[in-house]
Scaffold this active site. Structure first.
Site, PDB file in Angstrom:
ATOM      1  N   ASN A 188      -0.368  -1.941  -7.410  1.00 16.50           N
ATOM      2  CA  ASN A 188      -2.164  -0.931  -7.564  1.00 16.50           C
ATOM      3  C   ASN A 188      -1.705   0.252  -6.697  1.00 16.50           C
ATOM      4  O   ASN A 188      -1.843  -0.331  -5.179  1.00 16.50           O
ATOM      5  CB  ASN A 188      -2.617  -1.457  -6.791  1.00 16.50           C
ATOM      6  N   ARG A 197       0.609  -1.039   0.045  1.00 17.92           N
ATOM      7  CA  ARG A 197      -0.048   0.102  -0.010  1.00 17.92           C
ATOM      8  C   ARG A 197       0.634   1.679  -0.132  1.00 17.92           C
ATOM      9  O   ARG A 197       0.009   2.269  -0.219  1.00 17.92           O
ATOM     10  CB  ARG A 197      -0.773  -0.274   1.100  1.00 17.92           C
ATOM     11  N   HIS A 202      -4.373 -15.879  -7.118  1.00 14.27           N
ATOM     12  CA  HIS A 202      -5.153 -16.074  -6.375  1.00 14.27           C
ATOM     13  C   HIS A 202      -6.602 -17.544  -7.142  1.00 14.27           C
ATOM     14  O   HIS A 202      -7.524 -17.100  -7.294  1.00 14.27           O
ATOM     15  CB  HIS A 202      -5.785 -16.022  -5.747  1.00 14.27           C
ATOM     16  N   HIS A 260      -3.743 -11.083 -12.468  1.00 12.40           N
ATOM     17  CA  HIS A 260      -5.266 -10.868 -11.539  1.00 12.40           C
ATOM     18  C   HIS A 260      -6.638 -11.253 -13.132  1.00 12.40           C
ATOM     19  O   HIS A 260      -6.938 -10.557 -13.643  1.00 12.40           O
ATOM     20  CB  HIS A 260      -5.337  -9.985 -11.111  1.00 12.40           C
ATOM     21  N   ASP A 306      -1.751 -12.902  -1.182  1.00 15.50           N
ATOM     22  CA  ASP A 306      -3.074 -12.202  -1.053  1.00 15.50           C
ATOM     23  C   ASP A 306      -3.037 -10.932  -0.087  1.00 15.50           C
ATOM     24  O   ASP A 306      -3.981 -10.371   0.080  1.00 15.50           O
ATOM     25  CB  ASP A 306      -3.954 -12.334  -2.010  1.00 15.50           C
TER      26      ASP A 306
END
Length: 427
Positions: A94, A64, A232, A179, A305
């Site tokens: 991200n 983050r 995932h 993803h 994750d």
């Protein structure tokens, strides 16, 4: 500096535990044996008969920083990873700003170099700003140290964009890490589409949202020859098509998360954001397919994750809450308790999926407990039960439904290059 880890137990290839001492010299494993003379060492760590493994490797975390430091930082995220026994982790892009240029990537790398207590490998995005169709500078970002390329958090919606990205990644001998989520099939869904979503009155996410994009990408990967890694994996359809692609010779690898192995949608007790994750908890048949996929080699490794969010964001309905669950601090323990102690997996298999396999598929110098390797190690107490306690988390965030669960295998110490990164009770 010479360090001795004494009275440790390591797992052998016949799944037996052997008591050994480990001699660490200048950050590397110098010798593995018995009864080294303690007086010759600068530091002695008594493992007290606990399990010693290679440091765990997690190819999927979210730290983050920059942009969302109220959720997590590189400092707190890496410390949480060390608390879970991880010594190498791969951080998703991200962020804000997205590290989609060499300059922005280098800015993130500077924070990693300054603040991380474990080895953090940073991903670069597949496209600019994650959601565009403009490719990043693959060669430049590879030279800057990018681990691989991913738009994790969103799927690449355009087949042409993914095809061109795969060609560019293959040319640079880099992996595309996907993803997979076809947004045209979401229909506002927030949890797995099934009887439980109907009971809770929540819009469902069909499995084809994930598997259809994997199917598309597998054909593109076959066409381009790229190393294509699926994040995932959660559905039985995804496992099936990846299994077939591997048989056909496509260079595909994939990961599964502990929460998808341990839980399915019928375990969700209420409409609360701590149960909201992407991909969602699927049905019991999907859960079983994931377990079988690990056992037959279709699924290559386990990744967390780790996706922190604030309590204010997650303490609300599925409809308002963001997707995500933290996982770094109890991943090994969750899998050990629910699958090794119940005889479904062996301890050797679990260690392999959390160390050797992720290192092998990405060509990392990690995940090995051998002479000459970096002394990246974790020590786990397999005998003492403990309770997952969010007040003891080192992550900034506590968004997980596992608080209060009883687990075995608590970490007692984590070493990176022979130095203690985290130790139970303090360093």
């Amino acid at each position: 500096m010479n360090t001795l880890i004494k009275n440790g137990k390591i797992i052998s290839h016949d799944n037996e535990l052997t008591t050994v001492d480990l001699w660490i010299k200048e950050g590397k494993i110098h010798a593995i044996g018995e009864a080294f003379e303690e007086t010759t060492f600068d530091k002695v760590i008594d493992a007290k008969g606990n399990l010693v493994t290679p440091g765990l490797v997690d190819v999927h975390v979210h730290f983050r920083e920059p942009g969302f430091t109220y959720k997590e930082t590189i400092a707190t995220g890496s410390l949480a990873a060390a608390r879970g026994g991880f010594t190498t982790v791969c951080a998703m892009p991200n962020l804000n700003p997205v590290p989609d240029t060499v300059e922005k990537f280098n800015q993130v790398q500077e924070i990693i170099d300054k603040d991380a207590v474990v080895k953090v490998l940073q991903y670069a995005p597949i496209t600019e700003e994650l959601r565009s169709d403009r490719l990043v500078d693959y060669a430049g970002l590879k030279a800057a140290g990018a681990f691989a390329f991913t738009n994790d958090g969103v799927g690449v919606q355009t087949a042409g964009t993914m095809y061109l990205a795969m060609k560019e990644a293959a040319k640079n001998k880099m992996a595309i890490v996907a993803h997979t989520e076809d947004e045209s099939l979401l229909f506002g869904g927030v949890m797995h589409a099934g009887t439980r979503s109907e009971e809770l009155g929540l819009p469902g996410i069909i499995s084809a949202t994930e598997s259809s994009q994997i199917a598309r990408d597998l054909l593109l990967a076959e066409e381009t020859g790229v190393h294509y890694h699926v994040c995932h994996v959660s559905s039985k359809e995804s496992v099936r098509i990846i299994r077939e692609a591997k048989k056909a010779g496509v260079h595909v690898t994939c990961e599964v998360c502990p929460h998808h192995l341990v839980l399915h949608d019928q375990d969700i007790p209420e409409d609360h954001g701590y149960w909201k994750m992407n991909p969602p908890l699927r049905g019991s048949e999907d859960q079983q397919a994931l377990i079988e996929g690990l056992l037959d080699g279709t699924i290559d490794c386990i990744a967390t994750d780790h996706a922190p969010h604030s309590h204010e964001e997650k303490n609300q309905s599925f409809l308002q809450s963001p997707f995500g669950i933290v996982g770094s601090e109890y991943a090994f323990q969750m899998v050990y308790t629910h699958f090794v102690k119940t005889g479904i997996f062996t301890l050797e298999q679990v260690i392999d999926w959390l160390t050797v396999k992720p290192a092998e598929i990405f060509g990392l110098e990690a995940g090995r407990l051998t002479i000459g390797a970096a002394a990246d190690l974790a020590i786990f107490d397999l005998e003492t039960e403990y309770t997952v306690d969010d007040e003891q988390f080192l992550s900034k965030s506590v968004n997980t439904p596992f608080v209060g669960w009883k687990l075995f295998g608590d970490t007692t110490a984590t070493l990176v290059d022979g130095k203690i990164a985290w130790e139970k009770g303090g360093i």
